[in-house]
Structure formats: structure tokens, C-alpha cells
Design an enzyme around this catalytic site. Structure first.
Site, mmCIF file in Angstrom:
data_model
loop_
_atom_site.group_PDB
_atom_site.id
_atom_site.type_symbol
_atom_site.label_atom_id
_atom_site.label_comp_id
_atom_site.label_asym_id
_atom_site.label_seq_id
_atom_site.Cartn_x
_atom_site.Cartn_y
_atom_site.Cartn_z
ATOM 1 N N GLN A 240 4.325 9.949 6.399
ATOM 2 C CA GLN A 240 5.633 10.604 6.299
ATOM 3 C C GLN A 240 5.636 11.846 7.177
ATOM 4 N N THR B 170 -9.582 3.215 6.552
ATOM 5 C CA THR B 170 -9.166 1.870 6.958
ATOM 6 C C THR B 170 -7.688 1.834 7.371
ATOM 7 N N LEU C 8 -8.751 4.098 11.465
ATOM 8 C CA LEU C 8 -9.399 2.878 11.954
ATOM 9 C C LEU C 8 -8.793 2.454 13.282
ATOM 10 N N SER C 9 -7.467 2.498 13.342
ATOM 11 C CA SER C 9 -6.765 2.095 14.571
ATOM 12 C C SER C 9 -7.145 3.006 15.737
ATOM 13 N N ASP D 46 -3.287 12.931 22.264
ATOM 14 C CA ASP D 46 -2.028 12.595 21.603
ATOM 15 C C ASP D 46 -1.965 13.235 20.221
ATOM 16 N N ASP E 212 0.827 -1.204 0.000
ATOM 17 C CA ASP E 212 0.000 0.000 0.000
ATOM 18 C C ASP E 212 0.864 1.259 0.000
ATOM 19 N N GLY E 213 1.992 1.190 0.710
ATOM 20 C CA GLY E 213 2.878 2.344 0.801
ATOM 21 C C GLY E 213 3.384 2.802 -0.557
ATOM 22 N N TYR F 166 -4.839 4.613 9.525
ATOM 23 C CA TYR F 166 -4.594 5.050 10.913
ATOM 24 C C TYR F 166 -5.899 5.393 11.646
ATOM 25 N N ASN G 89 -4.385 9.044 2.238
ATOM 26 C CA ASN G 89 -4.903 8.489 3.492
ATOM 27 C C ASN G 89 -5.288 9.591 4.476
HETATM 28 N N1 LIG Z 1 -1.310 2.976 14.559
HETATM 29 C C1 LIG Z 1 -1.539 2.941 13.259
HETATM 30 O O1 LIG Z 1 -2.459 2.262 12.803
HETATM 31 C C2 LIG Z 1 -0.682 3.718 12.311
HETATM 32 C C3 LIG Z 1 -0.981 3.669 10.973
HETATM 33 N N2 LIG Z 1 -0.240 4.348 10.051
HETATM 34 C C4 LIG Z 1 -0.692 4.298 8.660
HETATM 35 O O2 LIG Z 1 0.319 3.896 7.794
HETATM 36 C C5 LIG Z 1 0.179 4.619 6.585
HETATM 37 C C6 LIG Z 1 1.465 4.589 5.830
HETATM 38 O O3 LIG Z 1 1.551 3.334 5.280
HETATM 39 P P1 LIG Z 1 2.958 2.695 4.872
HETATM 40 O O4 LIG Z 1 3.808 3.734 4.261
HETATM 41 O O5 LIG Z 1 2.653 1.462 4.127
HETATM 42 O O6 LIG Z 1 3.535 2.378 6.279
HETATM 43 P P2 LIG Z 1 3.684 1.006 7.027
HETATM 44 O O7 LIG Z 1 4.563 0.141 6.214
HETATM 45 O O8 LIG Z 1 4.060 1.364 8.425
HETATM 46 O O9 LIG Z 1 2.252 0.322 6.940
HETATM 47 C C7 LIG Z 1 1.138 0.649 7.588
HETATM 48 C C8 LIG Z 1 0.076 -0.414 7.341
HETATM 49 O O10 LIG Z 1 -1.096 0.263 6.925
HETATM 50 C C9 LIG Z 1 -1.624 -0.360 5.747
HETATM 51 N N3 LIG Z 1 -2.351 0.658 4.996
HETATM 52 C C10 LIG Z 1 -1.840 1.754 4.392
HETATM 53 N N4 LIG Z 1 -2.853 2.444 3.830
HETATM 54 C C11 LIG Z 1 -4.005 1.753 4.073
HETATM 55 C C12 LIG Z 1 -5.368 1.981 3.758
HETATM 56 N N5 LIG Z 1 -5.774 3.070 3.090
HETATM 57 N N6 LIG Z 1 -6.280 1.086 4.177
HETATM 58 C C13 LIG Z 1 -5.905 -0.010 4.853
HETATM 59 N N7 LIG Z 1 -4.623 -0.267 5.181
HETATM 60 C C14 LIG Z 1 -3.683 0.624 4.808
HETATM 61 C C15 LIG Z 1 -0.449 -0.945 5.057
HETATM 62 O O11 LIG Z 1 -0.822 -2.010 4.213
HETATM 63 C C16 LIG Z 1 0.388 -1.409 6.234
HETATM 64 O O12 LIG Z 1 -0.066 -2.658 6.687
HETATM 65 C C17 LIG Z 1 -0.236 5.986 7.033
HETATM 66 O O13 LIG Z 1 -0.883 6.705 6.003
HETATM 67 C C18 LIG Z 1 -1.134 5.675 8.199
HETATM 68 O O14 LIG Z 1 -2.468 5.589 7.762
HETATM 69 C C19 LIG Z 1 0.826 5.086 10.431
HETATM 70 C C20 LIG Z 1 1.180 5.172 11.780
HETATM 71 C C21 LIG Z 1 0.446 4.497 12.827
HETATM 72 N N1 LIG Z 2 -3.101 10.927 25.666
HETATM 73 C C1 LIG Z 2 -3.074 10.885 26.974
HETATM 74 O O1 LIG Z 2 -4.110 10.857 27.617
HETATM 75 C C2 LIG Z 2 -1.781 10.870 27.704
HETATM 76 C C3 LIG Z 2 -1.812 10.789 29.059
HETATM 77 N N2 LIG Z 2 -0.672 10.792 29.805
HETATM 78 C C4 LIG Z 2 -0.800 10.627 31.246
HETATM 79 O O2 LIG Z 2 -0.149 11.623 31.944
HETATM 80 C C5 LIG Z 2 0.397 11.058 33.121
HETATM 81 C C6 LIG Z 2 1.488 11.942 33.668
HETATM 82 O O3 LIG Z 2 0.851 13.002 34.262
HETATM 83 P P1 LIG Z 2 1.586 14.397 34.466
HETATM 84 O O4 LIG Z 2 2.986 14.160 34.870
HETATM 85 O O5 LIG Z 2 0.702 15.199 35.339
HETATM 86 O O6 LIG Z 2 1.601 14.908 33.011
HETATM 87 P P2 LIG Z 2 0.726 16.050 32.342
HETATM 88 O O7 LIG Z 2 0.996 17.299 33.052
HETATM 89 O O8 LIG Z 2 1.011 15.944 30.877
HETATM 90 O O9 LIG Z 2 -0.784 15.670 32.699
HETATM 91 C C7 LIG Z 2 -1.524 14.672 32.221
HETATM 92 C C8 LIG Z 2 -2.956 14.839 32.713
HETATM 93 O O10 LIG Z 2 -3.352 13.601 33.267
HETATM 94 C C9 LIG Z 2 -3.939 13.816 34.566
HETATM 95 N N3 LIG Z 2 -3.717 12.622 35.373
HETATM 96 C C10 LIG Z 2 -2.556 12.115 35.801
HETATM 97 N N4 LIG Z 2 -2.787 10.984 36.497
HETATM 98 C C11 LIG Z 2 -4.124 10.770 36.484
HETATM 99 C C12 LIG Z 2 -4.969 9.766 37.015
HETATM 100 N N5 LIG Z 2 -4.473 8.705 37.650
HETATM 101 N N6 LIG Z 2 -6.291 9.852 36.808
HETATM 102 C C13 LIG Z 2 -6.810 10.887 36.141
HETATM 103 N N7 LIG Z 2 -6.062 11.877 35.615
HETATM 104 C C14 LIG Z 2 -4.726 11.809 35.775
HETATM 105 C C15 LIG Z 2 -3.311 15.045 35.078
HETATM 106 O O11 LIG Z 2 -4.121 15.684 36.033
HETATM 107 C C16 LIG Z 2 -3.172 15.885 33.823
HETATM 108 O O12 LIG Z 2 -4.373 16.539 33.537
HETATM 109 C C17 LIG Z 2 0.878 9.716 32.671
HETATM 110 O O13 LIG Z 2 1.013 8.812 33.728
HETATM 111 C C18 LIG Z 2 -0.190 9.328 31.694
HETATM 112 O O14 LIG Z 2 -1.187 8.577 32.349
HETATM 113 C C19 LIG Z 2 0.554 10.883 29.206
HETATM 114 C C20 LIG Z 2 0.634 10.960 27.812
HETATM 115 C C21 LIG Z 2 -0.517 10.950 26.953
#
Ligand SMILES: NC(=O)C1=CN([C@@H]2O[C@H](COP(=O)(O)OP(=O)(O)OC[C@H]3O[C@@H](n4cnc5c(N)ncnc54)[C@H](O)[C@@H]3O)[C@@H](O)[C@H]2O)C=CC1
Ligand SMILES: NC(=O)C1=CN([C@@H]2O[C@H](COP(=O)(O)OP(=O)(O)OC[C@H]3O[C@@H](n4cnc5c(N)ncnc54)[C@H](O)[C@@H]3O)[C@@H](O)[C@H]2O)C=CC1
Ligand SMILES: NC(=O)C1=CN([C@@H]2O[C@H](COP(=O)(O)OP(=O)(O)OC[C@H]3O[C@@H](n4cnc5c(N)ncnc54)[C@H](O)[C@@H]3O)[C@@H](O)[C@H]2O)C=CC1
Ligand SMILES: NC(=O)C1=CN([C@@H]2O[C@H](COP(=O)(O)OP(=O)(O)OC[C@H]3O[C@@H](n4cnc5c(N)ncnc54)[C@H](O)[C@@H]3O)[C@@H](O)[C@H]2O)C=CC1
Lengths: 360, 360, 360, 360
Positions: free
Chosen positions: B277, B217, B221-222, B206, B96-97, B219, B176
Site C-alpha cells: 500500500q 517470499t 524475492l522478486s 530504483d 494473501d492480501g 517483493y 511483509n
Molecule cells: N514485483 C513484485 O514482486 C511486487 C510484489 N509486491 C508484493 O505484493 C504484496 C502485496 O500483496 P497483495 O496486496 O496481495 O497484492 P497483489 O494482489 O498485487 O499480490 C501480490 C502477490 O504476492 C503474493 N504474496 C503476498 N505476500 C506474500 C508472501 N509473504 N509470500 C509469498 N507471496 C506473497 C500474493 O499472493 C500475490 O500473488 C506486497 O507486500 C509486496 O510484497 C508488490 C509490488 C511488486
Molecule cells: N535503476 C536503474 O538503473 C535505472 C536506470 N535508468 C537508465 O538511465 C538511462 C537514462 O539515462 P539519463 O538520461 O542519463 O538518466 P539519469 O541522469 O537518471 O542517469 C542514469 C545513469 O545511467 C548512466 N547511463 C546511461 N546510459 C548508460 C549506458 N549505456 N551504460 C552505462 N551507464 C549508462 C548515466 O551515466 C547515469 O549515471 C536509461 O536509458 C536507463 O538505462 C533509468 C531508470 C532506472
């Protein structure tokens, strides 16, 4: 296929073109249908007030009402169907359910623009507060409005041999969704899903929802479906409690036809609801086919009225061929307000200062 | 705005019209671009085979290849950009890439039809197995094909004062998604989301994904997004690990413009990825605006080839104005196959008979 | 509170201690209850075979069966209740529903170990294939088994004044879940949830599920709940289609009591199901309180039999006080197998080589 | 293994027994550690105020502070580690991150009770408002408190041959979670998950989270995990953006050991974060094993102070053996308040009366 609302005809350009359409230099509508479900005191009083206002300011307008014992004075009885009196404007008073009911009255042919008043309670399909009735009615009668054409779905039924049944049922049109559900059967049902005639999947679940974008904030949302902007033409398929880890909501183009067929080996039949009204039970072998309806509902936008009357430029630089959809740049979108105010979309976790009150 | 592939011109009718379009009585394309990312042995051998086949059967065709040290013999160097040699057909070999990469080569103007071969591994965007190359190439050269116009997104950037920056970047087109992510910053970022200029929400997460239906389908989707049929014109907004219970994926019409602005009080900047990318880092105050691109990618359908050559009837009884979208009734849809085979969509819990093997 | 199964007594050490417990140097159980729901040919034949085998190899054992017209020859009638004949071992034949039924027979007091045979179909609660009956029965009779104590829930009911009603109902014990559902009412119901008497939330939804870890792979899973290992003592609360973006499944310690009260202003009553059997309808004002039962079900593990008989070391270095829970290191866990084989947990998207078959 | 806080010893009864434990007739703690991360003006002033108050009212108490340039006057330097001065009470000032930091200071041996003050901002782990400091400190010093033993996780690392590495790292203890994430690598990583040594699944994703119940409202929540009551002993495994439709959060007993091993064929390595602090990068072949720590954190409950001092009855009729867990009937649970106030759990869609303000 057009409703005379202002000097210009609001042409229904089909579902592919659900853009708000502003109508200027209006000529008043000549017939108005008032729709309400409840007869609570506030509703009755609001109808009185509206009738008086229309009588005094738009004396040539004929007001209609559904045939119920409590028909308001001065209103003529209106009966839905192919021979119904033509209606130029629908006014609803009540909750979201009242608009769903108004929708159900227009099963054949185009639907006139709908002006919806809430009785003081927020609703998703309720742009106007009853207290704002003079401004709203004057704008609507002057044609200084835009409408959002909300897509609807129609459905047809097939027996276990695949032959169409009960063809007059095809006329039912839904604004929110068609839902199949096991109801009070203890057993899961098994439903085969076909898209444009091709088998997509076999669903073992409590049921399935086929929803419009409008309905994406109703039952489909509760079942885990995405929120779809009502100006998009699309059909959403959302499972209800599927016995599978890997069922995910699907979004189809509005040109798709979706067939749901109760599998012969389903242990349960399925009750079919249309906008929340239970209408049928489908037995194993029977199926329903859902398609976009030809007749969307033109809902008058709140934002079209609170703004100074001006035409919205008809093109949108970026996307030549599609200028019609969506809401133009800088234009307030009722939907964004509703998503935030009503659904409390993405309410962020509070980190606000503690008040004395919340502390102890 | 059309690519001569057969006798009839494949006109890009814009994003609103992404239907498969069959082209008959074809005249062979005159220039072919071969795209591959890897140089594994199977890929190198497949390119050799293709080149030989084309040379022998379509001697007038000029084959191009990107400017890399390993350019295959007989191919001319092709450089992307406004002055690039016109290409009538793109052939990709890989995963796909590789198609995502091919897409990235066509940032300005229309994109020629793309014929994609998998090297023996299933992929979502890979209709053809390399072993089927003769049938696929002959059909494409004879114009006996249909294409699915896969929507793309373009983006432009604004500095913290809101002024456009780095305008040549506008030309980047993604198939995508555009994703913003905190990357390896320990802190969540705060992003303000605007739709058509109107503030929609503030996302603490995040990151965020703005995806095409094709990307639904990938990222998205994931991250929990819905699966959207690639023939629908829509934009999907999916949050990545939002610190909110009430964030839900949103689906907008393709006419919407989505602006993501890193809030001034965001604790983290955000890396921007286009089709995976990483290209930029956006600092607090900076923003990116995403819109549907004028230039979708016409991907040649597998089903168009395996079937006997016949025109698809152009209307669809039920939904007059929209006949173009989707796949006609009875027509096999690659996407349904992919959903089931690749994603194992709605794999039902097994109740199959136990084999000896699975028992002990 | 113990069942003589082998020389050692399997003491029910309460819900906090749901570890597998190996019993050695066994003395045969003296009374066996055979439970089946269906009377299909394979089931009938399997019962015959079992009876013959037991009669020949364990002549002192008395076999019992529920009081039904089709009671197998040589079996004595068994009636559940406080005065029921004591049972040392339960043998079930059928699907998961048969074990749920067996569970429902033991409402008062401790439950004897349960040996469950599938009739050739995989099930979540079915460790043994009927073809393996000799090995399974010999191990069970010799006490060379371990059991997983699967937690159950009991419930009591309160009228709208809060007074207990219908106290003999308290005795109902469920293995999977207690579910409240609107059934075929078109309206959502409103339920107040209390945890240990404290108001937690008001749920407007299709219904609510209070599940055991065992039930976490049943209805709760379909409604979006997490998968909880059955050796954990916990209670899962999962909403069914809540009208809220921010409802999330909750997991409580098994010491919690959960009260679900139909709100006085609920528009619908709610049907109450216990392990899928609809038992009551709760009207507005009425409530049910759910607690962990004192009487878990000791289910005989498949893995305990296929391994050479050896004691599992009783401590687990890392976590002194808790050695009892879970499955020891290196020990095969039926549950991991089931998650993968039955639920196809985390089935990865296929990138397997294409076969000819899947290509065209 | 006990901390002298009052006349009675608060014995850590291990993770299986995380009940609030009330301590009466207290003898003042003799050593207090003050922990803060930020040096904002409100924090500095609050520390001054606390120090003055303690000096005047509890003159025998020695106050400690981490070794930083800005150590407050009158406090002695405290250095963590095996030879650290014993601490009887920890006081934190700041946000949730400050408690996470305090937790990280106690890697070996038992942890003293923690009294946490928010600086005016709500936090999940912050029961006390700084304005309430006199009541809180007096109760803590008099031993009129209960604590919630919040479970922690410890981890150990293995190289690609499976041998333990870097053994001093085992001492790290987390309150929220251990997270593996691809960080700014564009590629997904592939991680093999083992439970008690048995292979559970292969995860292709952005990463994985192994969380405590406390952490279930932190990162795990954002990634879609369930909310787990902090008095339950359990380990939650939540995937971050898995490339699978069928990955679902899992809840294990706290006796489980979870091993995450970067697959040899993973295209990306994975950054390991502990409570949000990035500590390691794991390369393909390397693994981390996570277990419940022997040393939970005793967090002083807000509700224990605002109520009149009285013993909580020690048994809970329904569930004999488990009386310790959870919060007794009728007892206010800080967690329920937090779920509602901070997370806005199950915020129902508003149907409140419209105010003038919200209308236009
Ligand atoms: N956590 C996740 O699911 C993540 C997904 N991606 C996806 O990877 C894509 C890049 O693909 P590659 O360069 O191949 O990187 P890659 O080699 O890391 O592959 C990502 C996977 O996504 C699949 N894929 C790509 N486009 C798709 C589509 N439209 N529908 C279903 N599956 C698809 C590929 O077949 C491969 O299995 C990005 O556009 C993003 O969508 C990127 C980072 C994290
Ligand atoms: N996407 C996300 O939700 C992410 C969450 N985190 C969380 O941040 C935590 C670190 O916290 P900080 O050092 O304060 O970083 P930070 O200042 O970036 O704050 C993260 C936020 O999470 C809250 N938090 C921390 N622990 C919690 C708990 N047990 N229950 C409910 N809320 C909570 C904090 O009050 C703050 O609002 C990590 O342990 C991780 O759980 C870290 C990265 C991404
Ligand atoms: N579990 C659930 O969420 C269920 C939802 N429903 C929905 O109720 C609808 C019928 O509504 P009523 O007759 O008013 O019944 P109702 O009085 O039971 O109200 C259902 C609720 O849905 C709201 N609603 C209706 N349409 C909506 C929309 N398009 N977007 C956002 N909210 C909407 C209404 O304001 C009301 O709060 C059905 O079409 C179905 O979508 C029906 C059954 C179960
Ligand atoms: N939408 C749904 O997922 C619904 C699920 N159910 C479940 O069905 C159960 C009753 O089962 P039956 O009497 O066999 O009815 P049934 O014959 O309708 O089967 C329900 C299915 O659930 C499976 N099942 C039962 N317990 C399970 C468990 N603990 N883990 C994994 N799978 C399990 C059975 O194998 C069967 O495939 C109820 O306790 C409830 O959990 C009931 C209604 C709706």
C-alpha cells in the site's frame, strides 16, 4: 561453562544470545595460547615481540603454543583435546585462515576469547593490526573488551542405512561452512536436503554449502549467498552451480538441523570440506547432519578497545525481549567497516572527475 | 499481554521466541473478527456458512466485522484503534492480501491468533482451504492449535532535520515489507542506509526493500533476496535494481534498526509502500526508520490441526538455549510445502519420458 | 566446404550465418554415421531398427559406426581424423552427452548434418523422439530439412613463456563450453582474462566458463549465466563462484579471442574440461586461448520436419543485412519449446485451484 | 545511405557489421550539429570554445544547434525530421544522457558520426574529455577516426486487436532500452512475451527491459542482466523484479522481433520508457514490438585518436567470415577500460596492506 577472563565471568549464554558482552574490572587471564599457521619472518618476529611484552608486563601468565618443531622460546607445548590445559585467551597471528585453524583446535567445550592480529593485511576476521599490540593486549588483559560470539556448526555422519558413523567426528566445529562438492568428478551430484527431518529438495549441482553468518562472506558469498550479520543466529544453505533456474539461497533459524544425503542415484560422490579443509568423501547413500554448535567463538571486537571503557546499556527500547542481539545504537560495528572496506560492498559507479592520468 | 484463546494463555514472548506454541484444554474464544477484502460470490457465501456454523455450534461467541456497507447479518461493527473491542480470534477469507489487511488493523498492542482460509487458490499465508472450515474452526475453538508468530516491522519518520514527524504513523505495522521506490519518476533515487545509526552505504537504485522473513517470499524475492524461514527473527535489506555490480542482499538481526534517508542530492523522491500500500512520498532529506515490531502476528498452522493433538516436546537436544525456534524434528512444516508447491523451489530440469503430446 | 545432402549443397557460410537453411529436391546421403555412447537395451534395439529401415529403404547407403567391440551388424568401422571416410549424415541415439560426443569426433573440417534421437528422455539437444524415426529419416534423406548451425569453440594452449604447445590439441572443438576449475584443490585459483590480447580482469574463483550459446543452457546456466539463443554468434564468459561481489557474466562477439592464463601467483592449478570431459591441468603461467571454431555443427531442426515442405522466405523486412539469423516470423522455434518445457523457464508461482489431494 | 565524412564514404553496412571502420585522407565535414542538454557554465563555455576553434580552423563548416532560446552565437537553428538539414558530424557535450538525446534526434535515416565530450565526469558513452578537444576535432575533421556502430532499437505499437497504431511512433529509436514498468501502480503487471511471433512466456513482474548491447550496462545491468559487448548485434531481455524464481535474462540475435503485450488480465497498465524518457502508457491488451533499427549510431572511438594513424588489418585469421566484428588483437578497447574504471567490474576483495589511517 565460563572462562575467567576478568572479575566477571563471561558466561556463554548459548547461541541465541550472541551479543557483545563487556567485561570490566578485569583480572588478567593466566594462560594464553598463541596460534599461527605460517612461520614467515614477520610472524616469527611478531611472536617474539608479543612474548617479550607479556613476560615483562604480565609475568604470571603462562604462554602456550601448538606442538610444532618451531615452538617459540618460553612457550609450553599445548595439545588440543578433552585433557588440554585450560586456556584463558587465544592470540592468533596471520590471516583469516589462522582463526579458522584456531577454531578447529577447540572442538569440545567452550572456547576462550580470541584476540586476532593481522600481519598487515586486511582480513574479515582480523580486527587488530599487529602494530597495535600493546593497546590490544592491555585491554584484553584488563578485561576492557567486548566479544562477538560467532556461531559455529557441528556435524555428524550417517551411513547409507541412516546409522551414525564415526562418532568422534561429531566434535568437529566449523566457523565458516561445511561444503559438499563434486571436486574433480566430471559429473554433477544429486543431494537430498532435509530440514528437521523433512525432505526439502533434491539438489543436482556442483555441491551445497551450509554456512554460518560468519561464513556468509566466505564461500557462500562467492556462490551467490546473502550477507548475514554475524550477530544473527542463523544457518544459510547456498547451492553451488545448481542445474536449476529456481534454486535460491535459504536462511534457517539456528535451531534447524540440516541433513545432506547423497542420493543413491547420484552419479558422483561428494567431497566434504570444513572451513576449506577437505575431510571426507561421502558416497551415494551417506549423509551429514549439520547443527548449530553449542560452542561459539568469542571474538574480541576491535571497536571495544578504541572506545572509552563504558558499559553498553543493556536494553534497546524498541525490542524488549531481544536486547541482546546486534550492536547498540551509535556503536561502531567492525562488520560495517569490513563490508565496505574489504568487500567493497555496493561500490557505486564512478562519476568522479577525470584526472589527466585516466584520460590518455 | 496475552490473548485468552484456550485455558492457557498464549503469551507473546516477544519476537525472539517465535516458536509454534500449542495450547490445550481450550476454552472457546468469545469474540471473532471476520476479515475479507473482496465481496465476490464465493466469499459472501463462505462468510454466510461460517456465521451459521459458529452461531449453531458456539452460540456465545460474538462475531465482528469491519465497518463497511456490506456487513454480514448477525455481525457487529468493529472499529480498529486503541479503544477497539477485544478480539480473541481473527478469521480471514481471501488471498494473501487479506491477511496483510488484517495485520494492518492491529497497529497497537498484541494481535489475536489468525485463522486464514483460502478461497480455493493457493497462497503463501493461507494454510486452510475453505472446505475444511469445520475441522479448522473446531480445533481453533478447542485450542488444539499451534501458532507461528510472524514477525512484523514498525516504522517512524524523520524530517530533513532529523526530528520525528507524524508520530501516529509509528503505529503502522507491516507483515511483509516496507519498500521505497522511485515510482514513475524517470530518475534513480539516492538513499543513505544506516544500521543502528551507523552509515552502511549509499544506494543509487530504483529503491530498497526492508523485509520480514515472511516478506522474503514476496517483493524481496522478486528483487533477488534470499528466502528466510518465517520462524527466524531477522530483517532483510534487498535493493531494487541498484546501479552497482556489488550490492547484495543483507540479513540483520531483528534487534537492528534500519534507517533509509533520501539523500539531499537525490534526483528523485521515493514513494513508500507498506505491504504494497503506497502511503507516503519521502522527499530528499527525509527518512524512515524501521524496527522489529513488538507485536508479531500469531498465525495458526495448518499442520497443527491435521495431526493428532499432542504436545510438542519442548527441548531440542542439540541446541539447548534455543529450543524455541523453528519446527521440531519430524514435525511437518507448512513452509517447506509452500516453498515447493507454490514457489516451485528448485524445480529440476525435466528428464521425464516424452509423451506423444509433447512430441509433436 | 560443403556436404552433399540433397541436390543443393549445404554450404557452411561461416559462423556469422547460422540461420536454418532449407534444402529441397534432395538426393539421399550416401554415408551415415551412427553414434551412441551407451549400449543399453533400448539403444541397441533402436540401432537395429534404424539399420533395418535404412537397409530396406535406402539400400545404397553405407552405414558406419565408431570402432568399438559392439559394432552393429552391417555397419562399417569409422575412424575419426583427417583421413576419415566422408560422412553425409550423422545419427545420434542417446542423451545430450551423445551429441557432445559426436561433435568431438569432427575436429577437422566441416561437420555433416546431425539428426539426434532421444531415447524417450527430453534433452536440450535432442529434437527427435525415437518413435518418430521414419518421418525423421525420410525427411532427412529427402533433404526436406533445415539445420541450425550451432557454433563451436576451438582452443589452443600456451606455456608460461607464451609459446604455443601441443598443437594437435588445437583441433579439439567444443559445442558447450571450455571450463577451468580448481577441482579438488582446496584453494581458489587466480586467472587473468584477456580479450583480443587486452587484459580484462583477474579472476579469483573456483573457475571460469567460456561457453557457446548452445552451452549457455548447460554449465554456464548453473553458474548464473544468461540464456543465449543458439542462432546468435557469441561467446559467453561466466565465472564459477568468484570471490568478488562485482563479477557479472559477459557476452562477446564470436570474433573475440578469449585467453585465460593461470596467474603465476595462483595457489591452485586448474583442470580444463571440454564439454564436461577433463582433458588437461593448467599450471600457473600456462594459458588457453579460445576462439570460435570455423566448423559449427549443423543440427537438424525438429520443426523443419513437422511442417509442410516450403521454402522460408529469405528476407526479413526489418533488418535487411541480417536476414539470415534467427528463426523467421511465425516459424516455430524448438528452442522456445525447450526453454519452457525443459528448463521450466519463468515458471510462475502457482495460484491454481487447490485439489483435495494437495490440501491434506 | 552513407555520410560523407572523409574522402571515403562511411557506408553503413547494416547492423550485422558493426565493426569499427577507419576512414583516411579525410575531407572535412561541412555541417556540424552541437548537442547539449544542460546550460551550465562549463557547458556554455565549452560550446564557445568549440565554436571559436571550428570557425578559425574550419571556416567553411556550418554549425547547427537545436532550436532553443539559448542557441549559441554563430550557430544556425536545426530542426529534426525528414526535411532536416543534412549533418555530417554531431558533437555532444554533457553526460551519457546527452548522447541518448542526440540519438533521439535522428529517427529517420542514417545517423552521422558522433563525437562525444564529457564535461569532466566519466561516462559510459563519453570517450573524450573536453580538454582534449583540439586533438579530437582535428582527427574527426581529417577522417583519422574509427567508429563503433552502436545498434539501436525501433518500436511499433499494436492496439488490443493487434492492429498497428500511431505509426509515426515507429520512428523512435533507442540506444539503451525500451522498458515497461508498473510505475507507481501498487500492482504487478502481467506481460506476454512473443519472439518472432511465438509465445515465449508470461511475465508477472514490475516490468521488462528490452535492451541493446549498449544498454546492457544501463538499466538492464541494474536489473541483473549480463554485460554485452557493444560490437555484438544482439537484443537482451531482462525482467524487472519478476514474481518467479526461474526468470533469467535472455540474449537474442538482432534479427529477432520481441513483442511485449500487456495481458488482458493484467491488474496494472505499464508505462513505457525509451532511454529513460517515459512516453506511453500501455493498457491491458496493447502491445509494443521491438526490432533492431536499420540505423545504428556511429560513435567515434577514443582509442582511434590517441593512436598513430594506421589501418587496422581487415582480417582476423581465426574466423574468416566474421572479420568485421569486435576489436582487433592488440587494439585497445574503450569498453574494457570502461568496464573496469567505471563499473569497477570484478573489483577483487582487498588484501592490501593496512595504512595507519584505515586502522583506527
Ligand atoms: N514485483 C513484485 O514482486 C511486487 C510484489 N509486491 C508484493 O505484493 C504484496 C502485496 O500483496 P497483495 O496486496 O496481495 O497484492 P497483489 O494482489 O498485487 O499480490 C501480490 C502477490 O504476492 C503474493 N504474496 C503476498 N505476500 C506474500 C508472501 N509473504 N509470500 C509469498 N507471496 C506473497 C500474493 O499472493 C500475490 O500473488 C506486497 O507486500 C509486496 O510484497 C508488490 C509490488 C511488486
Ligand atoms: N535503476 C536503474 O538503473 C535505472 C536506470 N535508468 C537508465 O538511465 C538511462 C537514462 O539515462 P539519463 O538520461 O542519463 O538518466 P539519469 O541522469 O537518471 O542517469 C542514469 C545513469 O545511467 C548512466 N547511463 C546511461 N546510459 C548508460 C549506458 N549505456 N551504460 C552505462 N551507464 C549508462 C548515466 O551515466 C547515469 O549515471 C536509461 O536509458 C536507463 O538505462 C533509468 C531508470 C532506472
Ligand atoms: N570460491 C570460493 O570463494 C572459495 C572459498 N573458500 C573459502 O575459503 C575458506 C578457507 O579460508 P583459508 O583457509 O584462508 O583459505 P584461502 O587461503 O584459500 O583463502 C580464502 C579467502 O577467503 C577469505 N575468508 C576466509 N574466511 C572468510 C570469512 N568468514 N569472510 C570473508 N572472507 C573470508 C580469506 O581471507 C581468503 O581471502 C573456506 O572456509 C571457504 O569459505 C574455499 C574454496 C572456494
Ligand atoms: N554444475 C553443472 O551444471 C555442471 C554441468 N556440466 C555440464 O555437463 C555437460 C556434459 O554433459 P554430459 O556429458 O551429458 O554430462 P552429464 O551426464 O553429467 O549431464 C549434464 C546435464 O547437462 C545437460 N546438458 C548437456 N548439454 C546441455 C545443453 N547444451 N543445454 C542444456 N542442457 C545440457 C544434460 O542433458 C545433462 O542433464 C558439460 O558440457 C557441462 O555443460 C558439467 C559439470 C557441472
Amino acid at each position: 561453562m565460563g572462562v575467567v577472563l576478568g572479575e566477571e565471568v563471561v558466561e556463554y549464554r548459548g547461541i541465541g544470545h550472541t551479543q557483545p558482552r563487556r567485561v570490566t574490572n578485569g583480572i588478567s587471564p593466566r594462560s594464553v595460547l598463541i596460534v599461527n599457521k605460517l612461520r614467515t619472518k614477520p610472524v616469527v618476529e611478531a611472536i617474539e615481540t608479543l612474548l617479550t611484552y607479556i613476560r615483562e608486563n604480565y609475568p604470571d601468565v603462562q604462554v602456550y603454543h601448538e606442538d610444532r618443531p618451531d615452538i617459540p622460546e618460553g612457550a609450553k607445548v599445548w595439545r588440543p583435546g578433552p585433557d588440554a590445559e585450560p586456556i584463558d585467551l587465544v592470540i592468533t597471528l596471520g590471516g583469516d585462515g589462522t582463526i579458522l585453524h584456531a577454531s578447529s583446535l577447540f572442538k569440545v567445550g567452550a572456547v576462550p576469547p580470541v584476540l586476532s592480529f593481522s600481519m598487515g593485511t586486511l582480513g574479515f576476521l582480523l580486527p587488530f593490526h599487529i602494530d597495535d599490540y600493546t593497546k590490544a593486549i592491555d585491554s584484553a588483559f584488563a578485561g576492557r573488551i567486548t566479544v562477538l560470539h560467532r556461531m559455529r556448526l557441528s556435524c555428524s555422519f550417517q551411513d547409507s542405512g541412516g546409522s551414525p558413523v564415526d562418532t568422534h567426528c561429531d566434535d568437529w566445529q566449523v566457523m565458516n561452512e561445511i561444503a559438499l562438492h563434486r571436486g574433480s568428478s566430471p559429473h554433477l551430484n544429486t543431494i537430498d536436503v532435509f530440514v528437521d527431518g523433512q525432505h526439502l529438495t533434491e539438489a543436482v549441482s556442483d555441491g551445497l554449502i551450509v554456512s554460518t553468518p560468519t561464513g556468509s562472506t566466505a564461500y557462500s558469498l562467492s556462490a551467490g549467498g546473502p550477507i548475514v550479520h554475524p550477530s544473527l543466529s542463523a544457518i544459510v544453505l547456498t547451492p553451488i552451480c545448481p542445474r536449476s533456474l529456481s534454486f535460491r539461497p535459504l536462511v534457517f533459524p539456528s535451531s534447524s538441523s540440516i541433513t545432506l544425503r547423497i542420493s543413491e542415484r547420484s552419479r558422483a560422490s561428494a567431497g566434504l570440506s570444513m572451513d576449506g579443509q577437505i575431510s571426507h568423501v561421502l558416497s551415494p547413500g551417506e549423509s551429514v547432519t549439520v547443527r548449530a554448535s553449542l560452542h561459539p567463538i568469542p571474538c574480541i571486537n576491535r571497536s571495544s578497545i578504541t572506545e572509552p571503557p563504558q558499559m553498553r546499556p543493556d536494553e534497546d527500547g524498541a525490542i524488549g525481549g531481544m536486547s541482546g542481539e546486534g550492536v547498540g545504537p551509535g556503536k561502531e560495528d567492525d562488520w560495517v567497516r569490513d563490508i565496505n572496506n574489504l568487500l567493497q560492498y555496493n561500490a557505486t559507479f564512478r562519476s568522479k572527475a577525470l584526472t589527466r592520468h585516466s584520460r590518455s
